[in-house]
Enzyme design. Structure first.
Site, PDB file in Angstrom:
ATOM      1  N   LYS A 160     -24.326  32.588  86.259  1.00  0.00           N
ATOM      2  CA  LYS A 160     -24.429  34.055  85.779  1.00  0.00           C
ATOM      3  C   LYS A 160     -25.385  34.601  87.043  1.00  0.00           C
ATOM      4  O   LYS A 160     -26.610  35.051  86.903  1.00  0.00           O
ATOM      5  CB  LYS A 160     -25.131  34.186  84.517  1.00  0.00           C
ATOM      6  CG  LYS A 160     -25.326  35.655  83.944  1.00  0.00           C
ATOM      7  CD  LYS A 160     -25.424  35.558  82.548  1.00  0.00           C
ATOM      8  CE  LYS A 160     -25.884  36.927  81.805  1.00  0.00           C
ATOM      9  NZ  LYS A 160     -24.500  37.729  81.713  1.00  0.00           N
TER      10      LYS A 160
HETATM   11  N1  PPE Z   1     -18.972  37.219  80.369  1.00  0.00           N
HETATM   12  C1  PPE Z   1     -19.651  37.987  81.220  1.00  0.00           C
HETATM   13  C2  PPE Z   1     -19.087  38.409  82.574  1.00  0.00           C
HETATM   14  C3  PPE Z   1     -20.953  38.524  80.644  1.00  0.00           C
HETATM   15  O1  PPE Z   1     -21.524  39.164  81.717  1.00  0.00           O
HETATM   16  C4  PPE Z   1     -21.385  38.185  79.569  1.00  0.00           C
HETATM   17  C5  PPE Z   1     -22.632  38.455  79.028  1.00  0.00           C
HETATM   18  C6  PPE Z   1     -20.448  37.140  78.808  1.00  0.00           C
HETATM   19  C7  PPE Z   1     -19.402  36.751  79.121  1.00  0.00           C
HETATM   20  C8  PPE Z   1     -21.141  36.581  77.528  1.00  0.00           C
HETATM   21  O2  PPE Z   1     -22.285  35.725  77.509  1.00  0.00           O
HETATM   22  P1  PPE Z   1     -23.229  35.455  76.516  1.00  0.00           P
HETATM   23  O3  PPE Z   1     -24.259  36.529  76.561  1.00  0.00           O
HETATM   24  O4  PPE Z   1     -23.856  34.205  76.842  1.00  0.00           O
HETATM   25  O5  PPE Z   1     -22.623  35.276  75.039  1.00  0.00           O
HETATM   26  N2  PPE Z   1     -23.297  39.721  79.431  1.00  0.00           N
HETATM   27  C9  PPE Z   1     -24.509  40.153  79.393  1.00  0.00           C
HETATM   28  C10 PPE Z   1     -25.052  41.122  80.499  1.00  0.00           C
HETATM   29  C11 PPE Z   1     -24.399  42.403  80.020  1.00  0.00           C
HETATM   30  C12 PPE Z   1     -24.824  43.492  81.040  1.00  0.00           C
HETATM   31  O6  PPE Z   1     -24.329  44.768  80.914  1.00  0.00           O
HETATM   32  O7  PPE Z   1     -25.912  43.407  81.345  1.00  0.00           O
HETATM   33  C13 PPE Z   1     -25.118  40.041  78.278  1.00  0.00           C
HETATM   34  O8  PPE Z   1     -24.536  40.339  77.065  1.00  0.00           O
HETATM   35  O9  PPE Z   1     -26.274  39.987  78.099  1.00  0.00           O
END
Ligand code: PPE
Length: 308
Positions: A160
């Site tokens: 990430k």
């Molecule tokens: N894919 C991506 C590309 C992504 O950024 C997130 C979280 C997820 C999947 C889901 O991951 P999880 O949060 O572990 O379930 N995106 C984060 C950032 C959003 C933002 O705009 O900044 C979040 O949801 O915190």
């Protein structure tokens, strides 16, 4: 959403500083080359107290992202967990979003990051429904982006990293320009990957599908939570490569993410999905998820860490 936490406190390299003083030098490595890894974590109010959702898993993923980029975080995972709790406490938050970020700081410029010090900063703020309250209840409209997720051989999708979000920005801006609420990205082979900030699930004939990690996606912690909840509700989950057209003819589709939580999708590429509203399986999973985070049903998974 603009910040309104300017009176708040931020944890910066081991010190608590005022919001306005949490600054870095413009010649820092991260500003020029995007050299950061971060997390997004939520804490929820249960019985008047803040409980952090899957704290250890998020901190572990932060360290894994840093490992991929050879970025030594100068704290232990345990210390970072404690620091996150401290930030929630000092800001008197219950429901909030926490953003730890590790980055290469100020020393020299040039692509090689190795001489630049690694900093860790933790901020927190109150962040409501990512795709709107209406989206949570009635579903959002999405469109497939013309941008593709990078092939697994070109750029780590599992990390990430801040730089990944330049692509998310392109996809999200394009979606908004086209009148959608959010973008869905395909991988380099045209298979479904994920939203600009969410994982995606589809339901067809009672089975639940989600794309595999080899389709260039982040291994979402909400994705994992939803898989566990769905299994316990008696659904079968199939993790496999997913062609885009399967989504058009799905009975239901939904997004998951820390920010987005569980958000139904009502249309995709101007095709109404199912009944064009939150479907029964999505509703079952979403309401179970919400009951867990509101403390209305027991945390049998051990997902919460109390901040006291
Ligand atoms: N894919 C991506 C590309 C992504 O950024 C997130 C979280 C997820 C999947 C889901 O991951 P999880 O949060 O572990 O379930 N995106 C984060 C950032 C959003 C933002 O705009 O900044 C979040 O949801 O915190």
């Amino acid at each position: 959403m603009a910040f309104n936490e300017e009176s708040g406190k931020i944890w910066m390299d081991g010190k608590i500083v005022d919001w306005k003083d949490a600054q870095l030098h413009v010649m820092s490595h991260v500003v020029h080359y995007g050299s950061s890894v971060f997390e997004g974590i939520r804490s929820y109010e249960i019985d008047g107290k803040p409980y952090v959702f899957r704290l250890e898993e998020h901190v572990k993923r932060l360290f894994n992202s840093a490992k991929i980029y050879k970025m030594p975080i100068p704290y232990t995972e345990q210390e970072v967990c404690e620091a996150i709790k401290e930030v929630i406490k000092i800001n008197n938050f219950t429901d909030c979003y926490i953003r730890p970020i590790a980055y290469r700081g100020y020393k020299e410029l040039g692509v090689s990051p190795l001489n630049c010090p690694v900093s860790l900063v933790i901020g927190a703020w109150e962040w409501g429904a990512y795709l709107g309250e209406d989206g949570l209840a009635n579903g959002v409209n999405i469109g497939v982006s013309t941008w593709r997720k990078p092939a697994v051989s070109t750029f780590p999708n599992v990390a990430k990293a801040g730089a990944n979000y330049m692509l998310s920005q392109l996809a999200n801006m394009e979606a908004k320009d086209n009148g959608y609420d959010e973008a869905l990205l395909l991988d380099v082979n045209g298979l479904v990957a994920e939203g600009s900030g969410e994982n995606v699930f589809l339901i067809k004939d009672g089975l639940i599908y989600t794309p595999t990690l080899s389709s260039s996606l982040l291994e979402g912690i909400t994705r994992d939570s939803v898989m566990k909840i769905a299994e316990d509700l008696g659904y079968e989950i199939i993790v496999q490569p997913i062609p885009r057209d399967l989504l058009y003819i799905a009975d239901e589709i939904f997004f998951t993410g820390t920010a987005a939580e569980v958000t139904p999708i009502r249309s995709m590429d101007h095709r109404i999905i199912g009944e064009g509203k939150r479907g029964p399986v999505t509703e079952n999973i979403q309401s179970t998820f919400f009951k867990i985070i509101k403390g209305e049903i027991e945390d049998k998974y051990g997902w919460f860490t109390l901040v006291d």
